[in-house]
Design a protein around this motif. Sequence first.
Motif, PDB file in Angstrom:
ATOM      1  N   LEU A 149       0.816  -1.210   0.000  1.00 54.97           N
ATOM      2  CA  LEU A 149       0.000   0.000   0.000  1.00 54.97           C
ATOM      3  C   LEU A 149       0.853   1.266   0.000  1.00 54.97           C
ATOM      4  O   LEU A 149       0.599   2.206  -0.764  1.00 54.97           O
ATOM      5  CB  LEU A 149      -0.915  -0.014   1.229  1.00 54.97           C
ATOM      6  CG  LEU A 149      -1.920   1.119   1.397  1.00 54.97           C
ATOM      7  CD1 LEU A 149      -2.979   1.059   0.319  1.00 54.97           C
ATOM      8  CD2 LEU A 149      -2.571   1.039   2.781  1.00 54.97           C
ATOM      9  N   TYR A 159      -5.568   0.440  -5.259  1.00 51.53           N
ATOM     10  CA  TYR A 159      -6.480   0.708  -4.142  1.00 51.53           C
ATOM     11  C   TYR A 159      -7.328   1.929  -4.485  1.00 51.53           C
ATOM     12  O   TYR A 159      -6.866   3.070  -4.425  1.00 51.53           O
ATOM     13  CB  TYR A 159      -5.701   0.953  -2.852  1.00 51.53           C
ATOM     14  CG  TYR A 159      -4.854  -0.232  -2.450  1.00 51.53           C
ATOM     15  CD1 TYR A 159      -5.369  -1.253  -1.665  1.00 51.53           C
ATOM     16  CD2 TYR A 159      -3.530  -0.338  -2.866  1.00 51.53           C
ATOM     17  CE1 TYR A 159      -4.597  -2.353  -1.302  1.00 51.53           C
ATOM     18  CE2 TYR A 159      -2.751  -1.431  -2.504  1.00 51.53           C
ATOM     19  CZ  TYR A 159      -3.291  -2.426  -1.726  1.00 51.53           C
ATOM     20  OH  TYR A 159      -2.524  -3.504  -1.369  1.00 51.53           O
ATOM     21  N   TRP A 162      -7.550   4.798  -1.681  1.00 50.85           N
ATOM     22  CA  TRP A 162      -6.201   4.761  -1.125  1.00 50.85           C
ATOM     23  C   TRP A 162      -6.089   5.541   0.190  1.00 50.85           C
ATOM     24  O   TRP A 162      -5.492   5.060   1.153  1.00 50.85           O
ATOM     25  CB  TRP A 162      -5.194   5.302  -2.140  1.00 50.85           C
ATOM     26  CG  TRP A 162      -3.760   5.079  -1.753  1.00 50.85           C
ATOM     27  CD1 TRP A 162      -3.035   3.930  -1.873  1.00 50.85           C
ATOM     28  CD2 TRP A 162      -2.871   6.043  -1.167  1.00 50.85           C
ATOM     29  NE1 TRP A 162      -1.751   4.110  -1.421  1.00 50.85           N
ATOM     30  CE2 TRP A 162      -1.619   5.398  -0.978  1.00 50.85           C
ATOM     31  CE3 TRP A 162      -3.001   7.381  -0.796  1.00 50.85           C
ATOM     32  CZ2 TRP A 162      -0.523   6.051  -0.429  1.00 50.85           C
ATOM     33  CZ3 TRP A 162      -1.898   8.037  -0.250  1.00 50.85           C
ATOM     34  CH2 TRP A 162      -0.683   7.380  -0.064  1.00 50.85           C
ATOM     35  N   CYS A 165      -7.757   3.573   2.915  1.00 47.40           N
ATOM     36  CA  CYS A 165      -6.988   2.353   3.193  1.00 47.40           C
ATOM     37  C   CYS A 165      -5.749   2.655   4.021  1.00 47.40           C
ATOM     38  O   CYS A 165      -5.421   1.918   4.959  1.00 47.40           O
ATOM     39  CB  CYS A 165      -6.586   1.683   1.888  1.00 47.40           C
ATOM     40  SG  CYS A 165      -7.914   0.820   1.045  1.00 47.40           S
ATOM     41  N   LYS A 217     -14.713  -2.529   0.428  1.00 46.30           N
ATOM     42  CA  LYS A 217     -13.349  -2.524  -0.092  1.00 46.30           C
ATOM     43  C   LYS A 217     -13.424  -2.450  -1.609  1.00 46.30           C
ATOM     44  O   LYS A 217     -14.150  -3.241  -2.237  1.00 46.30           O
ATOM     45  CB  LYS A 217     -12.617  -3.797   0.337  1.00 46.30           C
ATOM     46  CG  LYS A 217     -11.117  -3.691   0.315  1.00 46.30           C
ATOM     47  CD  LYS A 217     -10.605  -2.938   1.522  1.00 46.30           C
ATOM     48  CE  LYS A 217      -9.090  -3.065   1.633  1.00 46.30           C
ATOM     49  NZ  LYS A 217      -8.578  -2.361   2.806  1.00 46.30           N
TER      50      LYS A 217
END
Length: 283
Positions: A149, A159, A162, A165, A217
């Motif tokens: 990530l 992602y 992002w 996350c 997600k």
Amino acid sequence: MDDLASFLRTRRSRVDPESVGIFADRRRRVEGLRREEVAHLSGVSVDYYVRLEQGRATEPSEQVLDALARVLELDDTEREHLHRLARQRRRRAKTPNGKLRPELLGLLDYAAGAPSLIMNHRLDVLAGNRLAQVLYGVPIPGLNTARHLFLAEADRGFYADWDACTSDVVGHLRLAAGTFPDDPRLASLIGELSIGSARFRRLWSRADVRARTHGRKTYRHPLVGLLEFHQENLALPDQPGLELIVLTAIPDSSTADSLRLLDSLAAESADTASSTHAEPLRP
């Protein structure tokens, strides 16, 4: 990696004085509450609270911790984290060994229709099914989702959410650092992320903690585009720090169709690799 003193300091700076009945005029230079204000509102002496923030006080009682949690407006996750940090000196959790029972690996096969992973507190993927492998497109096990990530710039677009996350991952690692303070590999990971990512450093300095349970997600897969899942994080009671993570798609949705396509492509790739490496027939 994490300690009671720094957690108290960061939480104190977040509290709006007026929310606890303290008038704050423009001349006020302190962000959040002053130490003496926290002490007064929680019913402890100023000297004792100062020693808490300096890491010099003896372990506070449950009553003191509950009072501090109330004044600092902690949610349930933060309250548990506060108590855990205060207990560290007398009871430190043993770092999990990461060994997986065969029965756990079998669960991944039962979840063949959904990307499923077994992950530890450091966010190392210890095992995953074929759809998880296809989703991430990198070797599993061996993947650390925090490194992926924050440090894999080429994969950042993978992602879709992002920013969210990154906040969730840092909050999880904060909790892990409080739960397993003696884990050298976790300390090394946090150091690596701090050196390699300015975003990680900013988020880590905020000392936010977040428990991972379930939620939405979203990924952008290079082959099939946007994938929207519901994620369930299932803690494994007999193996502290381990979670079974299952990503499910709404039936008959575009994501479900894309998963079937990815699974088919993966099967074709596996068949091609198998035939390529097969022993040639003897005449």
